[in-house]
Design a protein around this motif. Structure first.
Motif, mmCIF file in Angstrom:
data_model
loop_
_atom_site.group_PDB
_atom_site.id
_atom_site.type_symbol
_atom_site.label_atom_id
_atom_site.label_comp_id
_atom_site.label_asym_id
_atom_site.label_seq_id
_atom_site.Cartn_x
_atom_site.Cartn_y
_atom_site.Cartn_z
ATOM 1 N N UNK A 1 0.809 -1.218 0.000
ATOM 2 C CA UNK A 1 0.000 0.000 0.000
ATOM 3 C C UNK A 1 0.835 1.256 0.000
ATOM 4 N N UNK A 2 1.948 1.248 0.741
ATOM 5 C CA UNK A 2 2.812 2.429 0.771
ATOM 6 C C UNK A 2 3.369 2.718 -0.614
ATOM 7 N N UNK A 3 3.810 1.683 -1.303
ATOM 8 C CA UNK A 3 4.420 1.875 -2.618
ATOM 9 C C UNK A 3 3.389 2.321 -3.644
ATOM 10 N N UNK A 4 2.240 1.691 -3.652
ATOM 11 C CA UNK A 4 1.256 1.981 -4.697
ATOM 12 C C UNK A 4 0.543 3.310 -4.488
ATOM 13 N N UNK A 5 0.400 3.741 -3.253
ATOM 14 C CA UNK A 5 -0.354 4.969 -3.000
ATOM 15 C C UNK A 5 0.522 6.209 -2.937
ATOM 16 N N UNK A 6 1.797 6.060 -2.576
ATOM 17 C CA UNK A 6 2.676 7.213 -2.423
ATOM 18 C C UNK A 6 3.615 7.421 -3.607
ATOM 19 N N UNK A 7 3.608 6.490 -4.542
ATOM 20 C CA UNK A 7 4.372 6.653 -5.785
ATOM 21 C C UNK A 7 3.372 6.735 -6.922
ATOM 22 N N UNK A 8 3.259 7.895 -7.517
ATOM 23 C CA UNK A 8 2.297 8.135 -8.589
ATOM 24 C C UNK A 8 3.057 8.517 -9.851
ATOM 25 N N UNK A 9 3.168 7.531 -10.737
ATOM 26 C CA UNK A 9 3.927 7.766 -11.950
ATOM 27 C C UNK A 9 5.405 7.921 -11.628
ATOM 28 N N UNK A 10 5.961 9.056 -12.017
ATOM 29 C CA UNK A 10 7.363 9.341 -11.705
ATOM 30 C C UNK A 10 7.497 10.325 -10.548
ATOM 31 N N UNK A 11 6.432 10.514 -9.778
ATOM 32 C CA UNK A 11 6.449 11.420 -8.630
ATOM 33 C C UNK A 11 6.565 10.578 -7.355
ATOM 34 N N UNK A 12 7.639 10.794 -6.629
ATOM 35 C CA UNK A 12 7.894 10.057 -5.393
ATOM 36 C C UNK A 12 7.737 11.015 -4.211
ATOM 37 N N UNK A 13 6.785 10.715 -3.361
ATOM 38 C CA UNK A 13 6.598 11.499 -2.135
ATOM 39 C C UNK A 13 7.510 10.912 -1.061
ATOM 40 N N UNK A 14 8.793 11.298 -1.122
ATOM 41 C CA UNK A 14 9.793 10.654 -0.284
ATOM 42 C C UNK A 14 9.539 10.866 1.205
ATOM 43 N N UNK A 15 9.043 12.003 1.585
ATOM 44 C CA UNK A 15 8.793 12.242 2.996
ATOM 45 C C UNK A 15 7.803 11.254 3.581
ATOM 46 N N UNK A 16 6.674 11.079 2.914
ATOM 47 C CA UNK A 16 5.667 10.146 3.405
ATOM 48 C C UNK A 16 6.085 8.693 3.194
ATOM 49 N N UNK A 17 6.853 8.412 2.139
ATOM 50 C CA UNK A 17 7.340 7.046 1.942
ATOM 51 C C UNK A 17 8.236 6.627 3.100
ATOM 52 N N UNK A 18 9.161 7.506 3.474
ATOM 53 C CA UNK A 18 10.036 7.194 4.602
ATOM 54 C C UNK A 18 9.263 7.118 5.909
ATOM 55 N N UNK A 19 8.284 7.978 6.070
ATOM 56 C CA UNK A 19 7.458 7.938 7.281
ATOM 57 C C UNK A 19 6.671 6.632 7.359
ATOM 58 N N UNK A 20 6.060 6.250 6.246
ATOM 59 C CA UNK A 20 5.312 4.995 6.231
ATOM 60 C C UNK A 20 6.197 3.789 6.477
ATOM 61 N N UNK A 21 7.416 3.808 5.925
ATOM 62 C CA UNK A 21 8.335 2.699 6.158
ATOM 63 C C UNK A 21 8.735 2.610 7.630
ATOM 64 N N UNK A 22 8.969 3.749 8.263
ATOM 65 C CA UNK A 22 9.316 3.742 9.685
ATOM 66 C C UNK A 22 8.159 3.237 10.542
ATOM 67 N N UNK A 23 6.963 3.721 10.245
ATOM 68 C CA UNK A 23 5.797 3.277 11.015
ATOM 69 C C UNK A 23 5.521 1.799 10.781
ATOM 70 N N UNK A 24 5.767 1.333 9.563
ATOM 71 C CA UNK A 24 5.579 -0.088 9.279
ATOM 72 C C UNK A 24 6.603 -0.966 9.977
ATOM 73 N N UNK A 25 7.803 -0.441 10.172
ATOM 74 C CA UNK A 25 8.849 -1.219 10.849
ATOM 75 C C UNK A 25 8.718 -1.184 12.360
ATOM 76 N N UNK A 26 7.869 -0.322 12.897
ATOM 77 C CA UNK A 26 7.770 -0.159 14.344
ATOM 78 C C UNK A 26 7.251 -1.415 15.064
ATOM 79 N N UNK A 27 6.157 -2.049 14.636
ATOM 80 C CA UNK A 27 5.677 -3.227 15.384
ATOM 81 C C UNK A 27 6.700 -4.358 15.496
ATOM 82 N N UNK A 28 7.347 -4.810 14.388
ATOM 83 C CA UNK A 28 8.371 -5.849 14.575
ATOM 84 C C UNK A 28 9.529 -5.391 15.446
ATOM 85 N N UNK A 29 9.912 -4.130 15.317
ATOM 86 C CA UNK A 29 11.026 -3.622 16.121
ATOM 87 C C UNK A 29 10.686 -3.657 17.606
#
Length: 304
Positions: free
Chosen positions: A255-283
């Protein structure tokens, strides 16, 4: 002079270790800390960079400034994700899938591991080895046959299996059950046989031996298998990418990849935020249960 004093006086003096041995030990410790520091830096740089990027605006990320410094920190990326219905849907789907997969995996792996380690029967050793070899088959070779199988089932029964989040409850155990079963086999094999023999002599059946004797003793192994199953189901990317397409059916990694990457536009701030939040439960789970995880994985390493 007392007898004790005389004995001490007659005892040979302990020889100090050679100076060269002490010097070698000091250098060994120095090299160990050096490589440990390199290891920590190598693996901590990516999450640190993700955290720094998540605190930046899109304008600051695009600007030609020092990428390792935040000039105007902001929590806008976190606020936008926590208030996004899509992100909360992805997070909910991942949580539900992970909990169900862990439950299914443990309900299969624990009895299977107990049977293969304690209930000796013809071909048990070969079957145990085959279970582990099944885990070694990469998922990149399995998703195409699984997709074909689901298509055939849909044609025969009319039940739509593709683009349903619950289909992941069927495919994820193909990754988690073999390894968790192998972990439980190793841990159950390290438990002294006197425990189950005493329980059987007292009149207990195998089900009672498993529930009342082995599961309480094998708690570290159970925790290790549970952590592994949760991590695999939470972080899996290929299977949900193949079997789910609609936004409301996606899990967090896809979901992070498909919703935050639109064509050649990368919303890097939210991508990194989503990745951090996604890594929080296993961590968080690893932080509190790491000792049990290591104990469960190393059980049976020195005992066949």
């Amino acid at each position: 002079m007392t007898a004790a004093t005389a004995a001490v006086a007659q005892a040979p003096a302990r020889r100090a270790p050679p100076r060269s041995m002490h010097r070698d030990r000091v250098w060994a410790l120095r090299w160990s800390y050096f490589f440990l520091a390199l290891f920590a830096i190598f693996f901590l740089l990516p999450p640190v960079y993700m955290l720094i990027t998540s605190l930046k605006t899109s304008a600051e990320i695009s600007a030609a400034t020092n990428p390792w410094w935040v000039y105007h920190p902001t929590l806008a990326n976190y606020v936008e994700l926590f208030t996004s219905r899509q992100f909360l849907t992805f997070f909910r789907n991942s949580a539900v899938v992970s909990v169900f997969v862990v439950t299914i995996t443990m309900l299969i792996s624990v009895p299977a591991g107990f049977a293969l380690s304690r209930m000796r029967f013809w071909g048990s050793a070969t079957l145990a080895t085959g279970v582990f070899l099944t885990y070694l088959i990469p998922e990149t070779l399995l998703f195409i046959p699984l997709f074909k199988m689901f298509t055939v089932v849909t044609d025969w029964t009319g039940i739509e299996l593709i683009n349903r989040w619950w289909v992941l409850l069927i495919v994820y155990p193909t990754l988690t059950v073999p390894f968790c079963t192998w972990v439980m086999i190793g841990y159950f094999a390290s438990i002294p046989r006197e425990l189950d023999e005493a329980a059987l002599i007292d009149g207990a059946n195998y089900r009672q031996v498993l529930l009342r004797v082995f599961i309480p003793v094998a708690l570290p192994g159970l925790i290790a298998a549970t952590i592994f199953a949760f991590t695999v189901s939470w972080a899996q990317f290929l299977y949900p990418l193949v079997f789910t397409t609609s936004t409301d059916q996606l899990v967090l990694p896809v979901g992070i990849i498909t919703s935050l990457i639109k064509g050649d536009v990368f919303n890097w701030g939210q991508i990194m935020t989503g990745a951090l939040l996604g890594a929080a439960p296993p961590l968080i789970i690893y932080a509190f249960l790491m000792d049990y995880y290591i104990a469960g994985l190393t059980a049976g390493a020195t005992k066949g």
